[in-house]
Design a protein around this motif. Sequence first.
Motif, PDB file in Angstrom:
ATOM      1  N   ARG A  38      -8.627  13.355 -43.407  1.00  0.00           N
ATOM      2  CA  ARG A  38      -9.686  12.646 -42.704  1.00  0.00           C
ATOM      3  C   ARG A  38     -10.388  11.641 -43.599  1.00  0.00           C
ATOM      4  O   ARG A  38     -11.219  10.842 -43.150  1.00  0.00           O
ATOM      5  CB  ARG A  38     -10.704  13.618 -42.111  1.00  0.00           C
ATOM      6  CG  ARG A  38     -11.562  14.355 -43.107  1.00  0.00           C
ATOM      7  CD  ARG A  38     -12.719  15.079 -42.427  1.00  0.00           C
ATOM      8  NE  ARG A  38     -12.245  16.075 -41.479  1.00  0.00           N
ATOM      9  CZ  ARG A  38     -12.223  17.395 -41.724  1.00  0.00           C
ATOM     10  NH1 ARG A  38     -12.625  17.866 -42.907  1.00  0.00           N
ATOM     11  NH2 ARG A  38     -11.789  18.234 -40.823  1.00  0.00           N
ATOM     12  N   ASN A  77      -8.438  18.688 -35.052  1.00  0.00           N
ATOM     13  CA  ASN A  77      -8.652  17.781 -36.189  1.00  0.00           C
ATOM     14  C   ASN A  77      -8.058  16.392 -35.977  1.00  0.00           C
ATOM     15  O   ASN A  77      -8.211  15.528 -36.839  1.00  0.00           O
ATOM     16  CB  ASN A  77      -8.051  18.390 -37.456  1.00  0.00           C
ATOM     17  CG  ASN A  77      -8.886  19.526 -38.024  1.00  0.00           C
ATOM     18  OD1 ASN A  77      -9.990  19.297 -38.513  1.00  0.00           O
ATOM     19  ND2 ASN A  77      -8.372  20.750 -37.961  1.00  0.00           N
ATOM     20  N   HIS A  79      -5.423  20.837 -44.961  1.00  0.00           N
ATOM     21  CA  HIS A  79      -4.943  19.457 -45.000  1.00  0.00           C
ATOM     22  C   HIS A  79      -5.919  18.494 -44.356  1.00  0.00           C
ATOM     23  O   HIS A  79      -6.047  17.328 -44.781  1.00  0.00           O
ATOM     24  CB  HIS A  79      -3.573  19.360 -44.333  1.00  0.00           C
ATOM     25  CG  HIS A  79      -2.493  20.077 -45.090  1.00  0.00           C
ATOM     26  ND1 HIS A  79      -2.043  19.653 -46.329  1.00  0.00           N
ATOM     27  CD2 HIS A  79      -1.775  21.195 -44.800  1.00  0.00           C
ATOM     28  CE1 HIS A  79      -1.096  20.475 -46.758  1.00  0.00           C
ATOM     29  NE2 HIS A  79      -0.923  21.405 -45.845  1.00  0.00           N
ATOM     30  N   ALA A  80      -6.607  18.953 -43.324  1.00  0.00           N
ATOM     31  CA  ALA A  80      -7.554  18.074 -42.622  1.00  0.00           C
ATOM     32  C   ALA A  80      -8.631  17.531 -43.562  1.00  0.00           C
ATOM     33  O   ALA A  80      -9.097  16.392 -43.411  1.00  0.00           O
ATOM     34  CB  ALA A  80      -8.191  18.826 -41.452  1.00  0.00           C
ATOM     35  N   LYS A  81      -9.023  18.331 -44.548  1.00  0.00           N
ATOM     36  CA  LYS A  81     -10.040  17.891 -45.507  1.00  0.00           C
ATOM     37  C   LYS A  81      -9.613  16.614 -46.228  1.00  0.00           C
ATOM     38  O   LYS A  81     -10.442  15.759 -46.533  1.00  0.00           O
ATOM     39  CB  LYS A  81     -10.312  18.985 -46.536  1.00  0.00           C
ATOM     40  CG  LYS A  81     -10.958  20.240 -45.988  1.00  0.00           C
ATOM     41  CD  LYS A  81     -11.295  21.219 -47.118  1.00  0.00           C
ATOM     42  CE  LYS A  81     -10.065  21.657 -47.885  1.00  0.00           C
ATOM     43  NZ  LYS A  81     -10.399  22.659 -48.935  1.00  0.00           N
ATOM     44  N   VAL A  99      -3.635  24.098 -41.745  1.00  0.00           N
ATOM     45  CA  VAL A  99      -3.931  22.829 -41.083  1.00  0.00           C
ATOM     46  C   VAL A  99      -5.333  22.352 -41.452  1.00  0.00           C
ATOM     47  O   VAL A  99      -5.548  21.167 -41.749  1.00  0.00           O
ATOM     48  CB  VAL A  99      -3.773  22.953 -39.555  1.00  0.00           C
ATOM     49  CG1 VAL A  99      -4.210  21.653 -38.867  1.00  0.00           C
ATOM     50  CG2 VAL A  99      -2.325  23.272 -39.190  1.00  0.00           C
ATOM     51  N   ASN A 100      -6.295  23.262 -41.471  1.00  0.00           N
ATOM     52  CA  ASN A 100      -7.662  22.880 -41.834  1.00  0.00           C
ATOM     53  C   ASN A 100      -7.769  22.464 -43.297  1.00  0.00           C
ATOM     54  O   ASN A 100      -8.574  21.584 -43.644  1.00  0.00           O
ATOM     55  CB  ASN A 100      -8.619  24.033 -41.537  1.00  0.00           C
ATOM     56  CG  ASN A 100      -8.795  24.277 -40.053  1.00  0.00           C
ATOM     57  OD1 ASN A 100      -8.702  23.351 -39.248  1.00  0.00           O
ATOM     58  ND2 ASN A 100      -9.049  25.520 -39.667  1.00  0.00           N
ATOM     59  N   ALA A 125      -3.818  28.211 -39.113  1.00  0.00           N
ATOM     60  CA  ALA A 125      -5.030  27.406 -38.994  1.00  0.00           C
ATOM     61  C   ALA A 125      -5.640  27.117 -40.363  1.00  0.00           C
ATOM     62  O   ALA A 125      -6.152  26.012 -40.601  1.00  0.00           O
ATOM     63  CB  ALA A 125      -6.045  28.115 -38.101  1.00  0.00           C
ATOM     64  N   ASP A 126      -5.583  28.089 -41.273  1.00  0.00           N
ATOM     65  CA  ASP A 126      -6.076  27.851 -42.642  1.00  0.00           C
ATOM     66  C   ASP A 126      -5.391  26.649 -43.266  1.00  0.00           C
ATOM     67  O   ASP A 126      -6.029  25.815 -43.925  1.00  0.00           O
ATOM     68  CB  ASP A 126      -5.820  29.075 -43.526  1.00  0.00           C
ATOM     69  CG  ASP A 126      -6.741  30.241 -43.244  1.00  0.00           C
ATOM     70  OD1 ASP A 126      -7.611  30.116 -42.353  1.00  0.00           O
ATOM     71  OD2 ASP A 126      -6.601  31.273 -43.921  1.00  0.00           O
ATOM     72  N   PRO A 180      -5.336  23.904 -34.100  1.00  0.00           N
ATOM     73  CA  PRO A 180      -6.137  23.267 -35.147  1.00  0.00           C
ATOM     74  C   PRO A 180      -5.766  21.806 -35.373  1.00  0.00           C
ATOM     75  O   PRO A 180      -6.634  20.991 -35.712  1.00  0.00           O
ATOM     76  CB  PRO A 180      -5.845  24.109 -36.397  1.00  0.00           C
ATOM     77  CG  PRO A 180      -4.553  24.803 -36.119  1.00  0.00           C
ATOM     78  CD  PRO A 180      -4.537  25.037 -34.632  1.00  0.00           C
TER      79      PRO A 180
END
Length: 290
Positions: free
Chosen positions: A289, A82, A284-286, A281-282, A278-279, A78
Amino acid sequence: MAAALELVSSNKVFGGDLRKYKFKSAALGGLSANFNLFLPSQSATAKVPILFYLAGLTCTEDNGDVILLAQKGSFFEPAAANGIAILFPDTSPRGAGVAGEDDDWDFGTGAGFYLNATTPNYASHYQMLTHVTLELPQVIEAAGLPVDLSRQSIFGHSMGGHGALTLYLASQTNQYRSASAFAPICNPINCPWGQKAFKGYLQGGVEEAQDKYDATELIKKHKGPVNILIDYGTGDNFYKQGQLLPENFVAAAQGKDVTVRAQEDYDHSYYFISTFAADHVNFHAKFLRQ
C-alpha cells in the motif's frame, strides 16, 4: 511482443473476480500456459498492487485458489479487503515431452522449482524463473489488466515457498517489496528434494544452484533490508524428514528483518495454509500500500 491472453473463465468472489487465462508461453518453449488472477473490486476504478502465489510440488495454478477458497475464503477475503490482486501461476511447463519428466512426483511435470534449467533436455521448456518474473508481468501489462506492476510482492508454499524466497532474494531489480512462505524448502542444496531437482535441471548441479536457488545461501550474502515472513508446522512430516530446514535459514539470517514462526503441531496441508493465510496477505499489504 507479449502473447495475447485468452480468458477461459471468470467467477465472482468476495466482490472481485477470479479469472483463468491461458496463452502461448515463449519462456516455456511455445507451450500453452495457464494462470489464475484474482482482481478485487477496487480494480474497477484504479490499478491495484499484485501478490504472486507460487504453489508446491504436484500442484497447478488451481491449487492455491480453488482448494483454499473452500476453507474460509483464505487468500481472497483479506486480499479483497486490502485491494490486492493475486496471481497464481502453474508450477511447471505442461506437455514438454522430455523423456522422464513424468516418472516421479517430485521432479518434472508439476515440479519446476521456479528456476531456469540449463541441462539440454530441460532448458528448452523449463524456464520457470523467467516465466514468473518477466513473462507473466509482461502479458498482464500488454493485456491492459488493472494491475500496478510497480507494487509486487510474492509468497508460496513448500516448493513455492522456496521459489518465493529465492526470487525475492535474488532479484537484482528489487522486483518484489516483500516475501513470505508457508513451510518452504529453505535450504534445498542440503535436502533430497532440492538435490534431485538441481542435479536434473542444472548442468552444474548443486554447485550451480548454490548462488542462485537456495534461500539460506542467498540470505547470507544479501545486502540491504529485507521483509520476510515464514511459517512452518512442527507436526509437518516433511519438516521432520529434513526437507525444509528452516533452522538453517534462521541461522543464516541473523541480524536481518526476518520473522520465522514455528507453529506447534501444524502439518504441511492446506488446513495449515488457510489458518495463517490472512496473516500473510496482511503482512504484504503493509508494503504494497506504500
